[in-house]
Design a protein around this motif. Structure first.
Motif, PDB file in Angstrom:
ATOM      1  N   GLU A  53       0.842  -1.188   0.000  1.00 27.27           N
ATOM      2  CA  GLU A  53       0.000   0.000   0.000  1.00 27.27           C
ATOM      3  C   GLU A  53       0.883   1.247   0.000  1.00 27.27           C
ATOM      4  O   GLU A  53       1.920   1.295   0.671  1.00 27.27           O
ATOM      5  CB  GLU A  53      -0.920   0.008   1.217  1.00 27.27           C
ATOM      6  CG  GLU A  53      -1.932   1.146   1.189  1.00 27.27           C
ATOM      7  CD  GLU A  53      -3.038   1.001   2.205  1.00 27.27           C
ATOM      8  OE1 GLU A  53      -3.902   1.897   2.265  1.00 27.27           O
ATOM      9  OE2 GLU A  53      -3.042  -0.019   2.947  1.00 27.27           O
ATOM     10  N   SER A  54       0.467   2.238  -0.765  1.00 21.90           N
ATOM     11  CA  SER A  54       1.203   3.497  -0.856  1.00 21.90           C
ATOM     12  C   SER A  54       0.351   4.627  -0.285  1.00 21.90           C
ATOM     13  O   SER A  54      -0.867   4.503  -0.149  1.00 21.90           O
ATOM     14  CB  SER A  54       1.576   3.792  -2.313  1.00 21.90           C
ATOM     15  OG  SER A  54       0.411   3.818  -3.130  1.00 21.90           O
ATOM     16  N   GLU A  70      -8.115   1.389  -4.777  1.00 23.96           N
ATOM     17  CA  GLU A  70      -9.418   0.840  -4.429  1.00 23.96           C
ATOM     18  C   GLU A  70     -10.205   1.896  -3.672  1.00 23.96           C
ATOM     19  O   GLU A  70      -9.754   2.405  -2.657  1.00 23.96           O
ATOM     20  CB  GLU A  70      -9.254  -0.422  -3.579  1.00 23.96           C
ATOM     21  CG  GLU A  70      -8.544  -1.546  -4.309  1.00 23.96           C
ATOM     22  CD  GLU A  70      -8.312  -2.760  -3.423  1.00 23.96           C
ATOM     23  OE1 GLU A  70      -8.707  -2.703  -2.230  1.00 23.96           O
ATOM     24  OE2 GLU A  70      -7.750  -3.753  -3.915  1.00 23.96           O
ATOM     25  N   ARG A  71     -11.385   2.243  -4.200  1.00 20.88           N
ATOM     26  CA  ARG A  71     -12.195   3.291  -3.609  1.00 20.88           C
ATOM     27  C   ARG A  71     -13.093   2.738  -2.508  1.00 20.88           C
ATOM     28  O   ARG A  71     -13.703   1.685  -2.657  1.00 20.88           O
ATOM     29  CB  ARG A  71     -13.056   3.955  -4.678  1.00 20.88           C
ATOM     30  CG  ARG A  71     -12.245   4.699  -5.746  1.00 20.88           C
ATOM     31  CD  ARG A  71     -11.545   5.903  -5.137  1.00 20.88           C
ATOM     32  NE  ARG A  71     -10.624   6.540  -6.096  1.00 20.88           N
ATOM     33  CZ  ARG A  71      -9.816   7.533  -5.767  1.00 20.88           C
ATOM     34  NH1 ARG A  71      -9.805   7.998  -4.531  1.00 20.88           N
ATOM     35  NH2 ARG A  71      -9.005   8.047  -6.663  1.00 20.88           N
ATOM     36  N   SER A  76      -4.372   3.064  -2.152  1.00 19.27           N
ATOM     37  CA  SER A  76      -3.551   2.887  -3.345  1.00 19.27           C
ATOM     38  C   SER A  76      -2.478   1.836  -3.107  1.00 19.27           C
ATOM     39  O   SER A  76      -1.951   1.702  -1.995  1.00 19.27           O
ATOM     40  CB  SER A  76      -2.891   4.214  -3.736  1.00 19.27           C
ATOM     41  OG  SER A  76      -3.873   5.187  -4.050  1.00 19.27           O
ATOM     42  N   TYR A  77      -2.151   1.098  -4.165  1.00 20.23           N
ATOM     43  CA  TYR A  77      -1.184   0.015  -4.072  1.00 20.23           C
ATOM     44  C   TYR A  77      -0.200   0.092  -5.232  1.00 20.23           C
ATOM     45  O   TYR A  77      -0.529   0.595  -6.319  1.00 20.23           O
ATOM     46  CB  TYR A  77      -1.895  -1.345  -4.094  1.00 20.23           C
ATOM     47  CG  TYR A  77      -2.868  -1.532  -2.955  1.00 20.23           C
ATOM     48  CD1 TYR A  77      -2.476  -2.123  -1.754  1.00 20.23           C
ATOM     49  CD2 TYR A  77      -4.187  -1.095  -3.069  1.00 20.23           C
ATOM     50  CE1 TYR A  77      -3.366  -2.286  -0.708  1.00 20.23           C
ATOM     51  CE2 TYR A  77      -5.084  -1.243  -2.023  1.00 20.23           C
ATOM     52  CZ  TYR A  77      -4.673  -1.840  -0.843  1.00 20.23           C
ATOM     53  OH  TYR A  77      -5.553  -1.991   0.207  1.00 20.23           O
ATOM     54  N   ALA A  78       0.999  -0.435  -5.002  1.00 16.94           N
ATOM     55  CA  ALA A  78       2.025  -0.499  -6.044  1.00 16.94           C
ATOM     56  C   ALA A  78       2.768  -1.819  -5.923  1.00 16.94           C
ATOM     57  O   ALA A  78       3.158  -2.230  -4.828  1.00 16.94           O
ATOM     58  CB  ALA A  78       3.005   0.662  -5.916  1.00 16.94           C
ATOM     59  N   LEU A  87       4.389   5.413 -26.370  1.00 14.17           N
ATOM     60  CA  LEU A  87       4.367   5.834 -24.980  1.00 14.17           C
ATOM     61  C   LEU A  87       2.942   6.068 -24.510  1.00 14.17           C
ATOM     62  O   LEU A  87       2.139   6.692 -25.214  1.00 14.17           O
ATOM     63  CB  LEU A  87       5.170   7.137 -24.826  1.00 14.17           C
ATOM     64  CG  LEU A  87       5.142   7.845 -23.479  1.00 14.17           C
ATOM     65  CD1 LEU A  87       5.845   7.014 -22.421  1.00 14.17           C
ATOM     66  CD2 LEU A  87       5.779   9.231 -23.594  1.00 14.17           C
ATOM     67  N   THR A  88       2.610   5.558 -23.331  1.00 20.64           N
ATOM     68  CA  THR A  88       1.341   5.852 -22.691  1.00 20.64           C
ATOM     69  C   THR A  88       1.557   5.817 -21.190  1.00 20.64           C
ATOM     70  O   THR A  88       2.698   5.708 -20.718  1.00 20.64           O
ATOM     71  CB  THR A  88       0.234   4.875 -23.137  1.00 20.64           C
ATOM     72  OG1 THR A  88      -1.035   5.349 -22.659  1.00 20.64           O
ATOM     73  CG2 THR A  88       0.460   3.473 -22.593  1.00 20.64           C
ATOM     74  N   GLY A  89       0.486   5.890 -20.402  1.00 20.81           N
ATOM     75  CA  GLY A  89       0.643   5.886 -18.967  1.00 20.81           C
ATOM     76  C   GLY A  89      -0.625   5.497 -18.252  1.00 20.81           C
ATOM     77  O   GLY A  89      -1.701   5.389 -18.856  1.00 20.81           O
ATOM     78  N   VAL A  90      -0.496   5.267 -16.939  1.00 20.34           N
ATOM     79  CA  VAL A  90      -1.631   4.940 -16.089  1.00 20.34           C
ATOM     80  C   VAL A  90      -1.561   5.829 -14.854  1.00 20.34           C
ATOM     81  O   VAL A  90      -0.496   6.246 -14.418  1.00 20.34           O
ATOM     82  CB  VAL A  90      -1.631   3.453 -15.660  1.00 20.34           C
ATOM     83  CG1 VAL A  90      -1.844   2.557 -16.866  1.00 20.34           C
ATOM     84  CG2 VAL A  90      -0.320   3.089 -14.955  1.00 20.34           C
ATOM     85  N   THR A  91      -2.736   6.113 -14.279  1.00 16.55           N
ATOM     86  CA  THR A  91      -2.801   7.016 -13.139  1.00 16.55           C
ATOM     87  C   THR A  91      -2.570   6.300 -11.819  1.00 16.55           C
ATOM     88  O   THR A  91      -2.229   6.926 -10.819  1.00 16.55           O
ATOM     89  CB  THR A  91      -4.164   7.701 -13.094  1.00 16.55           C
ATOM     90  OG1 THR A  91      -5.193   6.694 -13.028  1.00 16.55           O
ATOM     91  CG2 THR A  91      -4.387   8.562 -14.332  1.00 16.55           C
ATOM     92  N   GLY A  92      -2.789   4.962 -11.786  1.00 13.79           N
ATOM     93  CA  GLY A  92      -2.665   4.229 -10.531  1.00 13.79           C
ATOM     94  C   GLY A  92      -3.867   4.461  -9.639  1.00 13.79           C
ATOM     95  O   GLY A  92      -3.818   4.178  -8.452  1.00 13.79           O
TER      96      GLY A  92
END
Length: 441
Positions: A64-65, A129-130, A137-139, A436-441
């Protein structure tokens, strides 16, 4: 910089065509291990599971972050790299042979990799996870999940109206799913989808709309000509889609973008086709051939940013003008930047700013309403667009108030703060970057 202002013809409300009953079978490709030629090669101190089909986070791997952890995903000749979007440090390397294309899956966590015969699901390893008014948030380590949507010439991926649509150019098959269900579905397979197959296969695109409706391109391998609006699925098994509306005044239809209010556009070889408030409107180019085949939209602006090409015979045209189409009024502006750009050069800022990465090495920031350049931010050395479209060239990706720009010539990536107009961080890459692309996490 010069600009020209034009206005579109009045809206063209087409007569609904005869209902069409069209169906397609759902094809799923699921694997438990990595395919031949794939392996995960983590950087020093990192770990990656190359063969796991379970989402990252199971087995105690993720932590968890304190806040969401955005990441960047880019391709190169050896596979896929994942970077921390804040530090630009490499999180993991995953080997994957071939020319691979990247698209966001729509859930802020997964990326779909088009490998030709499939849309492969890549887990970036970060998510939130809301829980009511807050989230956790997790990483964890990224991985190629082993799950894939089978495709015949995997093409465009579109996220709109809380749905993700996949278009297979070789078959005309469209599969649509709810990206919010993707993480849970990957534990055992793939999410439930609704399917549609175009009457003829072509290089196309499908755009999900509110209420289950669907916009889909019209055409075949020789000729693409416009868009059709289809009703939500009906019938006992939900396989039938009646055609409600069509417009065939868009030769060479290509790409899609969404403006403020949910207005959808597609590019034509002689302008842009706009779907708004239940009707199609054609915004015509001032030139007989004035192609706007690549577009970038923003929920903060009614204006669509597009490219603009005028030579139908060119093997590679290096345009210096861009198009700005106001979807609310039909007005078109052509703005000469004084520098050329490529199809990977277009983006939008957090307030709807029009962003263009020029071959002069600068990121040009324009007011989309007036076409006036707000600022020019030097980012990379001057470059020239390669003749082969699959070859690497500087690419632009925007996430929040940060614009990321790759520099293939030196295998570097740069983060540009759009608020201050400065390059705030640069990172070294192990391989020459391509998409190139990205994710918000």
């Amino acid at each position: 910089m010069t600009k020209h202002t034009l206005r579109a013809a009045p809206a063209n409300r087409q007569t609904p065509a005869f209902p069409a009953i069209l169906a397609a079978s759902l094809l799923l490709l699921s694997a438990c291990g990595a395919a031949p030629g794939e392996s995960a090669v983590p950087p020093s101190g990192a770990a990656t599971d190359p063969a796991g089909s379970s989402p990252t986070g199971e087995g105690g791997e993720a932590k968890e972050s304190r806040a969401p952890v955005p990441r960047l995903v880019l391709t190169h000749s050896a596979g896929v790299s994942v970077l921390d979007a804040k530090t630009l440090e490499t999180v993991a390397e995953v080997r994957l042979e071939g020319f691979n294309r990247l698209s966001q899956a729509g859930d802020g966590r997964h990326v779909l990799i088009s490998t030709g015969d499939a849309f492969r699901v890549f887990d970036s390893g970060v998510w939130t996870e809301r829980h009511g008014d807050h989230g956790h948030s997790y990483a964890g380590p990224p991985q190629l999940t082993g799950r894939a949507f089978a495709a015949g010439e995997a093409g465009h991926v579109v996220n709109h109206a809380k749905r993700t649509a996949l278009f297979s150019d070789g078959t005309g098959k469209v599969e649509i799913f709810d990206p919010a269900t993707l993480s849970d579905a990957l534990k055992t397979g793939l999410p439930a989808t609704t399917a549609y197959t175009a009457p003829e296969a072509h290089h196309g695109v499908a755009i999900p709309l509110e209420g289950g409706k669907l916009l889909v391109t019209l055409g075949n391998e020789e000729r693409r000509r416009g868009l059709a609006l289809l009703a939500a699925p009906a019938g006992e098994e939900g396989r039938e889609r009646a055609e409600l509306l069509r417009n065939e005044e868009c030769p060479g239809v290509h790409g899609e973008a969404v403006a403020a209010g949910g207005t959808v556009v597609a590019g034509c070889e002689d302008g842009m086709l706009v779907y708004r408030d239940g009707a199609f409107t054609k915004v015509a180019s001032p030139d007989p051939y004035g192609r706007m085949g690549n577009q970038a939209g923003s929920p903060a602006s009614p204006v669509i940013l597009g490219d603009y090409k005028v030579d139908p015979k060119a093997v590679l045209e290096r345009p210096t003008r861009i198009s700005l189409v106001d979807t609310a009024t039909g007005a078109l502006q052509l703005v000469d930047l004084g520098t050329s750009y490529s199809f990977r050069s277009l983006g939008r800022g957090p307030a709807g700013e029009a962003l263009v990465l020029g071959t002069d090495g600068a990121l040009h920031v324009l007011d989309p309403e007036t076409g006036v350049e707000i600022r020019s931010i030097p980012v990379v050395p001057a470059w020239e667009e390669p003749e082969i479209w699959q070859d690497p060239r500087p690419a632009l990706f925007v996430q929040g108030s940060t614009a990321y720009v790759t520099e293939p010539a030196t295998s570097r990536i740069h983060a540009v703060d759009l608020t201050s107009g400065r390059v705030v961080k640069s990172g070294e890459l192990r391989d020459v970057p391509n998409e190139l692309t990205g994710v918000t996490g």
